[in-house]
Design a protein around this motif. Structure first.
Motif, PDB file in Angstrom:
ATOM      1  N   ARG A  91       0.787  -1.225   0.000  1.00  0.00           N
ATOM      2  CA  ARG A  91       0.000   0.000   0.000  1.00  0.00           C
ATOM      3  C   ARG A  91       0.828   1.288   0.000  1.00  0.00           C
ATOM      4  O   ARG A  91       0.270   2.382  -0.146  1.00  0.00           O
ATOM      5  N   GLY A  92       2.125   1.197   0.182  1.00  0.00           N
ATOM      6  CA  GLY A  92       2.928   2.389   0.367  1.00  0.00           C
ATOM      7  C   GLY A  92       3.453   3.034  -0.896  1.00  0.00           C
ATOM      8  O   GLY A  92       3.205   2.591  -2.022  1.00  0.00           O
ATOM      9  N   GLN A  93       4.217   4.105  -0.698  1.00  0.00           N
ATOM     10  CA  GLN A  93       4.757   4.862  -1.824  1.00  0.00           C
ATOM     11  C   GLN A  93       5.834   4.096  -2.577  1.00  0.00           C
ATOM     12  O   GLN A  93       5.983   4.265  -3.791  1.00  0.00           O
ATOM     13  N   SER A  94       6.600   3.264  -1.889  1.00  0.00           N
ATOM     14  CA  SER A  94       7.649   2.500  -2.576  1.00  0.00           C
ATOM     15  C   SER A  94       7.036   1.586  -3.626  1.00  0.00           C
ATOM     16  O   SER A  94       7.475   1.562  -4.787  1.00  0.00           O
ATOM     17  N   PHE A  95       6.025   0.815  -3.208  1.00  0.00           N
ATOM     18  CA  PHE A  95       5.386  -0.094  -4.152  1.00  0.00           C
ATOM     19  C   PHE A  95       4.677   0.680  -5.257  1.00  0.00           C
ATOM     20  O   PHE A  95       4.732   0.285  -6.432  1.00  0.00           O
ATOM     21  N   ARG A  96       4.040   1.789  -4.915  1.00  0.00           N
ATOM     22  CA  ARG A  96       3.357   2.602  -5.928  1.00  0.00           C
ATOM     23  C   ARG A  96       4.357   3.086  -6.983  1.00  0.00           C
ATOM     24  O   ARG A  96       4.072   3.046  -8.185  1.00  0.00           O
ATOM     25  N   GLN A  97       5.537   3.549  -6.534  1.00  0.00           N
ATOM     26  CA  GLN A  97       6.531   4.021  -7.488  1.00  0.00           C
ATOM     27  C   GLN A  97       7.028   2.883  -8.375  1.00  0.00           C
ATOM     28  O   GLN A  97       7.250   3.065  -9.580  1.00  0.00           O
ATOM     29  N   GLU A  98       7.195   1.696  -7.794  1.00  0.00           N
ATOM     30  CA  GLU A  98       7.612   0.539  -8.597  1.00  0.00           C
ATOM     31  C   GLU A  98       6.583   0.236  -9.689  1.00  0.00           C
ATOM     32  O   GLU A  98       6.944  -0.098 -10.824  1.00  0.00           O
ATOM     33  N   GLN A  99       5.308   0.363  -9.348  1.00  0.00           N
ATOM     34  CA  GLN A  99       4.268   0.098 -10.344  1.00  0.00           C
ATOM     35  C   GLN A  99       4.227   1.178 -11.414  1.00  0.00           C
ATOM     36  O   GLN A  99       4.009   0.888 -12.594  1.00  0.00           O
ATOM     37  N   PHE A 100       4.442   2.426 -11.016  1.00  0.00           N
ATOM     38  CA  PHE A 100       4.515   3.493 -12.024  1.00  0.00           C
ATOM     39  C   PHE A 100       5.679   3.248 -12.991  1.00  0.00           C
ATOM     40  O   PHE A 100       5.549   3.459 -14.207  1.00  0.00           O
ATOM     41  N   ASP A 101       6.809   2.811 -12.452  1.00  0.00           N
ATOM     42  CA  ASP A 101       7.962   2.524 -13.311  1.00  0.00           C
ATOM     43  C   ASP A 101       7.647   1.371 -14.266  1.00  0.00           C
ATOM     44  O   ASP A 101       8.015   1.406 -15.446  1.00  0.00           O
ATOM     45  N   LEU A 102       6.964   0.354 -13.749  1.00  0.00           N
ATOM     46  CA  LEU A 102       6.573  -0.783 -14.587  1.00  0.00           C
ATOM     47  C   LEU A 102       5.616  -0.339 -15.690  1.00  0.00           C
ATOM     48  O   LEU A 102       5.782  -0.710 -16.864  1.00  0.00           O
ATOM     49  N   LEU A 103       4.633   0.469 -15.338  1.00  0.00           N
ATOM     50  CA  LEU A 103       3.644   0.917 -16.311  1.00  0.00           C
ATOM     51  C   LEU A 103       4.279   1.837 -17.358  1.00  0.00           C
ATOM     52  O   LEU A 103       3.939   1.775 -18.547  1.00  0.00           O
ATOM     53  N   THR A 122       9.742   3.128  13.575  1.00  0.00           N
ATOM     54  CA  THR A 122       9.079   2.535  12.413  1.00  0.00           C
ATOM     55  C   THR A 122       9.103   3.560  11.288  1.00  0.00           C
ATOM     56  O   THR A 122       9.742   4.611  11.414  1.00  0.00           O
ATOM     57  N   SER A 123       8.414   3.273  10.187  1.00  0.00           N
ATOM     58  CA  SER A 123       8.543   4.150   9.029  1.00  0.00           C
ATOM     59  C   SER A 123       7.271   4.154   8.194  1.00  0.00           C
ATOM     60  O   SER A 123       6.295   3.466   8.498  1.00  0.00           O
ATOM     61  N   ALA A 164      12.934   3.059   4.583  1.00  0.00           N
ATOM     62  CA  ALA A 164      11.857   4.047   4.564  1.00  0.00           C
ATOM     63  C   ALA A 164      11.807   4.762   3.210  1.00  0.00           C
ATOM     64  O   ALA A 164      12.843   5.012   2.588  1.00  0.00           O
ATOM     65  N   TYR A 165      10.598   5.084   2.795  1.00  0.00           N
ATOM     66  CA  TYR A 165      10.465   5.838   1.548  1.00  0.00           C
ATOM     67  C   TYR A 165      10.876   7.294   1.757  1.00  0.00           C
ATOM     68  O   TYR A 165      11.653   7.849   0.996  1.00  0.00           O
ATOM     69  N   GLU A 166      10.361   7.879   2.822  1.00  0.00           N
ATOM     70  CA  GLU A 166      10.651   9.289   3.079  1.00  0.00           C
ATOM     71  C   GLU A 166      10.837   9.596   4.560  1.00  0.00           C
ATOM     72  O   GLU A 166      11.723  10.349   4.936  1.00  0.00           O
TER      73      GLU A 166
END
Length: 360
Positions: free
Chosen positions: A136-148, A235-236, A303-305
Motif C-alpha cells: 500500500r505504500g509509496q515504494s510499491f506505488r513508485q515501482e508500479q509506475f515505473d513498470l507501467l 518505524t517508518s 523508509a520511503y521518506e
C-alpha cells in the motif's frame, strides 16, 4: 477473524464507499500506515509521534491523524471508470477493514510472550495485514509506475511475446513459435479485459490489490517469531522490510520469495519476523542493544521518506544512511527487477542485521 466473517465485511465495502463518495465525511487524507499502528509509538492515545525526514533529518511532533498519509492516495477515479459500479473510495474503505483487523491481532500478539507464532488463524489474518502493508505504500506505488511507464514504451505484440516466452519457460511448456503466438495473444486479450482504466494511477492501485493477494500464502508458509528489544524501535512509512541475508547484494532490493527474513515492528519494543521455511527462529527471542540498532538502521534505510519514533526516543538522529536513490529509467525487464537501495553507491554496505538469524 474467520474467512466468512471477513468476506461478509468486504461485501459491505462497496456500499459504504458509495455512500461516502459525495459526503462531507469522505476521507481525503489516506494513510499509507494505519493510525492505530502509528499510535503504538505515541505516549497515550492523544499523544504525538515524532516524524523525521530521512534525507535531511528534519523532525516534528505530529498527531497520528496527520502523519503517514497522502491526500487521495487510494482514490480510484478516471474518465473511463464508472463511479457507480466502482466507487472512488472502495479501496480506502477496504483498507480500513484490514486496519481494524491489524489492531486486534497485533494487540493479541503484544499480550503474549515473545517467541514463535504458530496459531493458524492468527497467521492467516496477520498475513493479510502484512501483505497489505507491503503493497500500500509509496515504494510499491513508485515501482508500479515505473513498470507501467516501461510497458507503455514497448511494442505491445513483442512485449506480450516476451512475457509469454518467460511464462511458458517457467511452467515447463513448449517454446515453439505457434505456442508463443497463441499465448501472447491470450495475454493481450486478458490484459485488455482486466484493466480497470487506461490511466496509470488506477492501474497502480489495481496492481496493489493483486499483489497483496499473491503475498499471503508465501507469508503464511514462513516461520514466524516475535522478538522483544532491549532498546526502543522506530518505524517508518514503509514498515515491512525485506532482508535478503548475508549472501545477497545489499545494494539492490532483494526479491520477496528468496529473502531470508522479512521484519515488521509492531510496537516500540516488539518486532515480528518472518523467516524462510528452512530457517528456524533463533533463541533468545530478545534482541540486545547492538542487534536493535542494526534493525533500526534497516528500517531507516528502507523508509520511503520518513521514520516515526516515540517523542521520548532519539533514534533517528543516531542513524545516518545515504539518500534514497532515483532508479534509472528501465530499459529491460532485468532493470525493473533490480531496484536500488540506499546502499546502491556504497562500496561497503553494512552487513545484514542480526547475524545469528541466518543459521539453517
Amino acid at each position: 477473524m474467520s474467512n466468512d466473517s471477513l468476506r461478509a465485511r468486504i461485501e459491505s465495502v462497496a456500499e459504504v464507499a458509495a455512500n461516502l463518495t459525495n459526503t462531507p465525511d469522505a476521507p481525503k487524507y489516506h494513510h499509507v500506515v494505519p493510525q492505530s499502528y502509528i499510535r503504538r509509538w505515541t505516549p497515550g492515545r492523544k499523544g504525538s509521534v515524532r516524524s523525521v525526514r530521512v534525507d535531511d533529518g528534519r523532525g516534528k511532533l505530529v498527531g497520528p491523524k496527520k502523519v503517514g498519509g497522502i491526500d487521495d492516495f487510494y482514490r480510484l477515479e478516471a474518465d473511463d471508470i464508472d463511479d457507480t459500479s466502482t466507487p472512488p473510495l472502495v479501496v480506502e474503505v477496504l483498507l480500513g477493514v484490514f486496519d481494524n483487523l491489524a489492531r486486534v491481532r497485533i494487540d493479541e500478539l503484544l499480550a503474549a510472550e515473545p517467541g514463535p507464532v504458530t496459531d493458524v488463524e492468527m497467521k492467516a489474518d496477520l498475513a493479510m495485514v502484512v501483505a497489505t502493508q507491503m503493497s500500500r505504500g509509496q515504494s510499491f506505488r513508485q515501482e508500479q509506475f515505473d513498470l507501467l511507464e516501461y510497458t507503455s514504451r514497448q511494442d505491445p505484440i513483442e512485449h506480450s511475446k516476451v512475457a509469454a516466452r518467460m511464462w511458458l519457460s517457467s511452467t515447463g511448456q513448449s517454446l515453439d513459435d505457434e505456442t508463443i503466438e497463441v499465448t501472447a495473444a491470450q495475454m493481450r486479450e486478458k490484459d485488455r479485459r482486466s484493466l480497470i482504466s487506461k490511466d496509470h494511477k488506477p492501474q497502480a492501485i489495481q496492481l496493489m490489490m493483486q499483489n497483496l493477494t499473491k503475498l499471503v500464502v508465501p507469508l503464511i508458509t514462513r516461520n514466524w517469531a516475535v522478538y522483544r528489544t532491549q532498546t526502543p524501535l522506530l518505524t517508518s512509512d514503509d514498515p515491512v522490510v525485506v532482508i535478503g541475508g548475508p549472501s545477497t547484494d545489499r545494494r539492490v532490493k532483494p526479491g520477496n520469495a528468496g529473502a531470508a527474513v522479512w521484519i515488521y515492528p509492531i510496537d516500540r519494543n516488539r518486532l515480528l519476523a518472518f523467516f524462510l521455511p528452512d530457517i528456524s527462529p533463533q533463541l533468545p527471542f530478545v534482541l540486545d542493544a547492538a542487534e536493535t540498532y542494526e534493525i533500526n538502521r534497516e528500517i531507516v534505510a528502507a523508509a520511503y521518506e520518513k521514520v516515526f519514533e516515540h517523542p521520548d526516543d532519539d533514534i533517528a538522529s543516531t542513524i545516518t544512511v545515504p539518500p534514497r536513490p532515483i532508479a534509472p529509467r528501465a530499459e529491460t525487464v532485468i532493470d525493473l527487477s533490480r531496484r536500488p537501495t540506499r546502499w546502491f553507491e556504497s562500496g561497503e554496505p553494512p552487513p545484514a542485521p542480526v547475524s545469528r538469524w541466518y543459521q539453517r
